[in-house]
Design a protein around this motif. Structure first.
Motif, PDB file in Angstrom:
ATOM      1  N   ALA A 236      48.458  47.612  50.419  1.00 41.21           N
ATOM      2  CA  ALA A 236      48.114  46.194  50.567  1.00 41.21           C
ATOM      3  C   ALA A 236      49.162  45.268  49.959  1.00 41.21           C
ATOM      4  N   ALA A 237      50.235  45.824  49.412  1.00 40.63           N
ATOM      5  CA  ALA A 237      51.236  44.975  48.749  1.00 40.63           C
ATOM      6  C   ALA A 237      51.818  43.960  49.726  1.00 40.63           C
ATOM      7  N   GLY A 238      52.172  42.787  49.211  1.00 47.44           N
ATOM      8  CA  GLY A 238      52.832  41.773  50.021  1.00 47.44           C
ATOM      9  C   GLY A 238      51.903  40.744  50.627  1.00 47.44           C
ATOM     10  N   ASP A 239      50.603  40.842  50.342  1.00 48.80           N
ATOM     11  CA  ASP A 239      49.661  39.918  50.967  1.00 48.80           C
ATOM     12  C   ASP A 239      49.578  38.607  50.182  1.00 48.80           C
ATOM     13  N   ILE A 240      50.686  37.857  50.215  1.00 53.74           N
ATOM     14  CA  ILE A 240      50.770  36.650  49.384  1.00 53.74           C
ATOM     15  C   ILE A 240      50.109  35.430  50.026  1.00 53.74           C
ATOM     16  N   HIS A 242      47.152  34.872  50.534  1.00 49.28           N
ATOM     17  CA  HIS A 242      45.854  34.546  49.949  1.00 49.28           C
ATOM     18  C   HIS A 242      45.942  34.346  48.438  1.00 49.28           C
ATOM     19  N   ILE A 243      47.144  34.106  47.955  1.00 50.42           N
ATOM     20  CA  ILE A 243      47.314  33.682  46.564  1.00 50.42           C
ATOM     21  C   ILE A 243      46.873  32.223  46.476  1.00 50.42           C
ATOM     22  N   ARG A 244      46.190  31.871  45.392  1.00 48.98           N
ATOM     23  CA  ARG A 244      45.639  30.528  45.254  1.00 48.98           C
ATOM     24  C   ARG A 244      46.698  29.516  44.852  1.00 48.98           C
ATOM     25  N   ASN A 257      37.835  32.855  51.042  1.00 52.97           N
ATOM     26  CA  ASN A 257      38.106  32.240  49.745  1.00 52.97           C
ATOM     27  C   ASN A 257      38.588  30.800  49.945  1.00 52.97           C
ATOM     28  N   ALA A 258      38.565  30.030  48.892  1.00 50.41           N
ATOM     29  CA  ALA A 258      39.116  28.678  48.972  1.00 50.41           C
ATOM     30  C   ALA A 258      40.449  28.664  48.231  1.00 50.41           C
ATOM     31  N   GLY A 259      41.378  27.839  48.690  1.00 48.51           N
ATOM     32  CA  GLY A 259      42.602  27.608  47.938  1.00 48.51           C
ATOM     33  C   GLY A 259      43.763  28.533  48.276  1.00 48.51           C
ATOM     34  N   CYS A 260      43.676  29.290  49.384  1.00 45.30           N
ATOM     35  CA  CYS A 260      44.762  30.220  49.709  1.00 45.30           C
ATOM     36  C   CYS A 260      46.011  29.478  50.205  1.00 45.30           C
TER      37      CYS A 260
ATOM     38  N   ASN B 318      47.709  40.740  44.462  1.00 45.86           N
ATOM     39  CA  ASN B 318      47.919  40.544  45.908  1.00 45.86           C
ATOM     40  C   ASN B 318      49.345  40.905  46.320  1.00 45.86           C
ATOM     41  N   PHE B 319      50.304  40.537  45.489  1.00 44.29           N
ATOM     42  CA  PHE B 319      51.704  40.788  45.818  1.00 44.29           C
ATOM     43  C   PHE B 319      52.071  42.262  45.671  1.00 44.29           C
ATOM     44  N   PHE B 320      51.644  42.872  44.549  1.00 47.85           N
ATOM     45  CA  PHE B 320      52.186  44.180  44.168  1.00 47.85           C
ATOM     46  C   PHE B 320      51.228  45.342  44.434  1.00 47.85           C
ATOM     47  N   ASN B 321      49.926  45.072  44.489  1.00 47.18           N
ATOM     48  CA  ASN B 321      48.905  46.098  44.720  1.00 47.18           C
ATOM     49  C   ASN B 321      49.047  47.317  43.798  1.00 47.18           C
ATOM     50  N   ARG B 349      39.392  36.680  42.811  1.00 45.21           N
ATOM     51  CA  ARG B 349      40.509  36.025  43.483  1.00 45.21           C
ATOM     52  C   ARG B 349      41.382  36.949  44.333  1.00 45.21           C
TER      53      ARG B 349
END
Lengths: 395, 395
Positions: A236-240, A242-244, A257-260, B318-321, B349
């Motif tokens: 799942a790495a790299g899924d940025i 959905h970072i808030r 989620n809110a704020g992605c 989220n980035f590094f998993n 989050r």
């Protein structure tokens, strides 16, 4: 500490030989003995097997230190061809390449991934067959097929895992389905992972640590750590996306989620904002078209998106300390309009030590990063010691 | 693709042998031939050299498939000793370990790093000499020295690079200074990197991707990617203390930027906040003492700090998993009071796929993570193929 793998025994060595010769440089037996540590007799056996299967070709002579000229061996990049596909949310790109990932034929087409796996893959199978014929090759010459998909893909099985924009694809056995019909090994991976592979291989081979950020309908990144793809514990790495981010706290994302980040800086979100302002925009490509046409609202939005993405990347630069950040995907075609804000925030927020030699650049491969990366994935796999050794080991 | 390194030729193999035997399991010649791919005669030569230098010991017999019992070889963890030091901002921990990093002797002492390199390292040299004598060993038995330092350290040279809390240490040649006086190879690295190495080796050997977060006076992390330390392009990876958090935007950090995580959630910042509220607290250890004593203000502060750190870690997940996040450093001794908020934010989050098998836990090694990690760094280096081969290769 490097531990020998099962394939490291005295029987193997063909894959290692190809790994050495892959750079295209011709090498003599003496050089190969030195580079591999194989005994002369074992080396000769391996070379004979590789020559008989046309993976390498002996050349007439090579520069020698004196006496009669030595025979040298060169990797035969035309020994096999690779079929590569980059399937996006709405459009697809397909290519036939040689073993050095040079594109022999290429097609781009509208192909919405939400038609489901069987219609999409049936179309892909037919397209591959047509393109092979066009280039004068047969399926027997194909060493493998690489497919990029716009969602999470389980490493090893190549099956999509709960992909949010791919209805009907969850758990679908892409490699078995396509491989069963075409009789060729198939590898599948997330599209951003293969883009990172492609860009690293073709444009940034010197970078040890590279991040490829795709800004399209959504936002994601592929990570090269120590010259290898970092997939993370669950792939799942790299899924940025959905970072808030602070500016998006009142916006609900498609993930629930809110704020992605994606909810303010992704192409779909920007198109929606433009529509709310009365500007016609269906998707990320329309946003780029508007930016290039000088539409003020679109320019403002994309510059702000650059700063939002920069804010997330500034944290990632402190954490990961990459040497190169490559920006790709549809929205990267807005070029400096998106890069300016992104650079501004990264250079002001990240630590000086981490940014002093950092390169932030648009993708050199552009639209082709995915197909080149899919081909790199296949060639890496086909030329790995275990794979080659099983196919060329004399009984 | 794995490429053979220069040390992979037929001359080498002693280092690889030790790499295999390091797990402590006894192995016969037949097993070692299979595992290394070395010819029997070459193997015999390597084994003789290693036995003569006492790196390995032959055992009388091993389980055999029939016939006479075979000789087996076992790694001799007592062949050498390691000197390890974890130098913090104000206190230091020193240990003598065997080659399996078991602690033979240990000391903790107050030793402010801002006294400068020569006074600190002179004291360290004397302490090492005393502890060696106490354990009945001599400098001739020391295979290497590992030192952790509380600041950025250039990989390779082991020199501090603009370390913010180490006046006088910038560019100081720690390995040459100490190695020159003790006649032993010295390796130096950032303290959080060695803590990550130590925790991974001793407590989480099964984790492919691990993040060790040190919460002390400042905040930083060590990163294990694909079972190896990820240092980043400039060796600056893991510096998460200066990632911006929304709640700190009006606070200026010691780095000069505003809004850094460390400025609200680090031990120094918390102690300052408590003092501003009239509570006596000099440093992070005082904060922990207050939390344990049930001081309401301290408990509120540390729970909030847990949430702030969790916010930054949620992005990193989220980035590094990673598969494991380990919390260490002084403030981790507040245990669940800091872990609760941290877990709460990460689980709410981060993406479900990235957290479904994620372990978030306090350090098992605690205070000892640094010295164990310093010893691991030395043993990894000493047992690497190149190093051992140079020392045991027969002429």
């Amino acid at each position: 500490m490097r531990m020998p793998s099962e394939g490291d025994g005295p029987i193997s060595g063909a894959g290692t030989l190809l790994g050495i010769l892959r750079d295209g440089q011709a090498r003599t037996r003496a050089e190969l003995v030195q580079l591999t540590g194989l005994a002369r007799s074992t080396l000769a056996q391996r070379l004979d097997a590789l020559v008989s299967q046309q993976w390498i070709v002996p050349t007439e002579e090579a520069v020698s230190s004196g006496g009669r000229p030595a025979v040298a061996f060169t990797f035969n990049r035309s020994a096999r061809v690779v079929l590569a596909a980059d399937l996006g949310a709405t459009h697809a790109r397909i290519a036939v390449t040689d073993l050095a990932t040079a594109v022999l034929a290429e097609r781009a087409a509208e192909m919405p991934i939400d038609r489901g796996p069987e219609p999409t893959l049936t179309w892909l199978q037919r397209t591959f067959e047509e393109m092979l014929t066009e280039t004068g090759h047969s399926m027997a010459e194909v060493c493998g097929i690489g497919v990029g998909l716009p969602g999470p893909v389980e490493h090893g099985s190549g099956r999509p895992v709960n992909p949010p924009i791919m209805p009907g694809w969850d758990g679908f056995p892409v490699p078995e389905w396509l491989g069963g019909r075409l009789g060729v090994p198939v590898l599948a991976d997330n599209d951003v992972n293969i883009m990172a592979l492609g860009e690293h291989w073709a444009a940034r081979p010197e970078a040890d640590h590279l991040i490829f950020v795709k800004i399209g309908t959504g936002i994601g990144c592929g990570i090269i750590s120590d010259r290898r793809l970092h997939r993370g514990a669950q792939g799942a790495a790299g899924d940025i996306g959905h970072i808030r981010v602070a500016s998006a706290l009142d916006t609900v994302c498609r993930c629930g989620n809110a704020g992605c980040l994606e909810a303010v800086a992704g192409g779909a979100a920007m198109a929606a904002r433009l529509r709310a302002q009365g500007v016609e925009a269906a998707d990320s490509r329309d946003v780029v078209r508007l930016v290039r046409g000088g539409n003020t609202q679109a320019v403002q939005l994309i510059r702000q998106a650059g700063r939002e993405i920069g804010d997330v990347l500034a944290s990632i630069v402190n954490f990961f300390n990459p040497s190169v950040i490559v920006i790709g995907g549809d929205l990267s075609e807005a070029g400096e309009q998106v890069l300016a804000g992104l650079r501004e925030v990264i250079y002001s927020r990240s630590l000086p030590l981490a940014t002093q030699h950092l390169t932030i650049t648009a993708s050199e491969l552009g639209d082709r990063a995915g197909v080149i990366g899919a081909a790199v994935m296949v060639v890496d796999h086909v030329l790995s010691p275990g794979t080659v050794d099983r196919s060329v080991a004399p009984d």
